[in-house]
Design a protein around this motif. Structure first.
Motif, PDB file in Angstrom:
ATOM      1  N   ILE A 194      39.463  44.436  41.890  1.00  0.00           N
ATOM      2  CA  ILE A 194      39.054  43.196  42.547  1.00  0.00           C
ATOM      3  C   ILE A 194      40.302  42.345  42.644  1.00  0.00           C
ATOM      4  N   GLY A 234      41.133  39.265  43.585  1.00  0.00           N
ATOM      5  CA  GLY A 234      41.215  37.808  43.533  1.00  0.00           C
ATOM      6  C   GLY A 234      41.753  37.279  42.221  1.00  0.00           C
ATOM      7  N   PRO A 235      41.597  35.975  41.986  1.00  0.00           N
ATOM      8  CA  PRO A 235      42.084  35.360  40.745  1.00  0.00           C
ATOM      9  C   PRO A 235      41.268  35.793  39.533  1.00  0.00           C
ATOM     10  N   GLU A 236      41.879  35.665  38.350  1.00  0.00           N
ATOM     11  CA  GLU A 236      41.245  36.053  37.097  1.00  0.00           C
ATOM     12  C   GLU A 236      40.754  34.821  36.349  1.00  0.00           C
ATOM     13  N   MET A 257      37.255  39.003  37.363  1.00  0.00           N
ATOM     14  CA  MET A 257      38.029  38.877  38.586  1.00  0.00           C
ATOM     15  C   MET A 257      37.096  38.336  39.665  1.00  0.00           C
ATOM     16  N   LEU A 258      37.612  37.420  40.485  1.00  0.00           N
ATOM     17  CA  LEU A 258      36.830  36.851  41.576  1.00  0.00           C
ATOM     18  C   LEU A 258      37.174  37.564  42.882  1.00  0.00           C
ATOM     19  N   ASP A 259      36.155  37.895  43.682  1.00  0.00           N
ATOM     20  CA  ASP A 259      36.428  38.494  44.978  1.00  0.00           C
ATOM     21  C   ASP A 259      36.780  37.410  45.996  1.00  0.00           C
ATOM     22  N   HIS A 260      36.952  37.795  47.258  1.00  0.00           N
ATOM     23  CA  HIS A 260      37.428  36.848  48.267  1.00  0.00           C
ATOM     24  C   HIS A 260      36.417  35.741  48.556  1.00  0.00           C
ATOM     25  N   GLU A 261      35.163  35.926  48.147  1.00  0.00           N
ATOM     26  CA  GLU A 261      34.147  34.888  48.308  1.00  0.00           C
ATOM     27  C   GLU A 261      33.910  34.102  47.022  1.00  0.00           C
ATOM     28  N   GLY A 262      34.677  34.407  45.983  1.00  0.00           N
ATOM     29  CA  GLY A 262      34.546  33.693  44.723  1.00  0.00           C
ATOM     30  C   GLY A 262      33.493  34.237  43.786  1.00  0.00           C
TER      31      GLY A 262
END
Length: 401
Positions: free
Chosen positions: A187, A189-191, A252-257
């Motif tokens: 995933i 995105g941000p952690e 982990m955050l995906d592109h939609e949060g």
């Protein structure tokens, strides 16, 4: 529980210092059992006595026998694991005197949560969001790696040790039965990470935080944030497993949060520093006691951040790191108890020396002698509350000290 004696089973990390200070302020006598003769919490006026015990990586049974000896000698009322040693300390269930409480789940439950594959399998069965996760060497893992970017990591790794990130289509490393690992969908995105205090499945408090500065993969400066979906995940997992003790996750955050839990840490993390020192011990002792946050939303480990800021002169990001260093409160400093901060280099020397010898970061070696390096769970492990199935079962689907 009235004031008594608490035994902390590690003293080298700032988390131990937080716990020692909180229990001391609540009127408790604090004893620390540590493989290191000198350690951070041992320099604190909050600690009445430090006892050297055998490191579990050297001799696990000698370590447990040492803890039992300290419990008897000090008439400990409470045994409180601090970090990765919880996987070993949990074996004391059923071996402690009747007067002594252990604030941790039984060993099978702790190991099941610590096992990255088993955790993913259980979370998936509970309907909680985790990335697809399969044993390295399985056909499912090979198919996953062929269609998307993946992360390969040991079952029981901590602080980013042994983690490998691979692009879609890359060849997976060969499976090693002596060092089992998982393959997990990446995933990108941000952690975010969490730290929670839980009593019989009921969460007393959860901190959600993200890293501001890192040493390797370990956060050394961090910021508290709000994320209701992550908090809901924590409550659901804690309730389903009827967890008691500290409980932490990395997401982990995906592109939609949307958050996906990539692993569980059945212990404290750096998020502990955000809890009010006034409430922390009382919330461990009393499930009904409110657990509030510190007023600061940003905290740091000063000496680690100082080193990383200096390295920023050569690696980039110096200005951003310097601003974080100058504007963020250290987790160790207290004008009422200054010695741990002032003597940290000396008390941390065994870890610093090992990090230099291995050319690794402080966080990567800080718990090498107390972490779990055992075999994966047996295939037939039951999936009852507080336990989980083996990491060999396919499942659908790091952060501070």
């Amino acid at each position: 529980m009235s004031a008594g004696t608490v035994l902390l089973t590690l003293g080298r990390l700032p988390k131990a210092l937080d716990l020692a200070r909180s229990f001391h302020a609540a009127g408790w006598r604090v004893v620390v059992a540590e493989p290191f003769r000198r350690h951070l919490a041992g320099a604190s006026r909050s600690v009445a006595r430090s006892v050297v015990v055998t490191a579990p990586a050297t001799d696990r049974e000698a370590y447990l026998a040492g803890l039992l000896r300290v419990v008897e000698e000090e008439a400990a009322d409470l045994v409180l694991p601090v970090s990765e040693e919880v996987v070993h300390v949990a074996e004391l269930h059923g071996r402690l005197p009747g007067r002594t409480r252990l604030f941790a789940m039984p060993a099978a439950a702790v190991l099941a949560a610590h096992d990255k594959g088993a955790f993913a399998a259980v979370a998936d069965r509970l309907g909680l969001a985790v990335p697809p996760t399969y044993p390295l060497g399985s056909e499912a893992a090979a198919l996953l790696a062929a269609r998307q970017d993946v992360v390969v990591k040991p079952l029981h790794a901590c602080s980013g040790r042994g983690v490998l990130r691979l692009r879609r289509g890359a060849v997976l490393p060969a499976a090693d039965p002596a060092a089992p690992a998982i393959v997990q969908g990446m995933i990108a995105g941000p952690e975010r990470s969490t730290c929670s205090l839980v009593h019989d499945g009921v969460v007393s408090g959860t901190v959600v935080y993200q890293g501001l500065m890192h040493s390797g993969s370990v956060s050394i400066a961090f910021e508290r944030v709000e994320d209701l979906r992550i908090e809901a995940f924590v409550r659901a997992y804690a309730s389903a497993t009827r967890w008691t003790g500290f409980l932490s996750f990395d997401f982990m955050l995906d592109h939609e949060g949307h958050p996906f839990a990539i692993e569980c840490n059945p212990r404290t993390t750096s998020g502990l520093h955000f809890f009010s020192a006034e409430d922390l011990a009382r919330a461990v002792l009393d499930p009904t006691h409110p657990l509030r946050f510190q007023p600061e939303t940003r905290l740091q480990q000063f000496y680690s951040c100082l080193t990383e800021t200096q390295l920023g002169l050569f690696r980039g990001g110096f200005g951003r790191k310097l601003r974080t260093l100058l504007k963020t409160r250290d987790v160790t400093w207290s004008r009422h108890d200054p010695r741990p901060f002032l003597t940290m280099t000396a008390t941390s020397w065994p870890i610093i020396r090992e990090a230099m010898a291995r050319r690794a970061t402080f966080g990567e070696v800080a718990t090498l002698d107390v972490g779990w390096r055992g075999a994966p769970l047996p295939t037939a492990a039951p999936a009852a509350p507080g336990t989980a199935t083996s990491s060999t079962a396919p499942a659908s689907g790091s952060a501070g000290d």
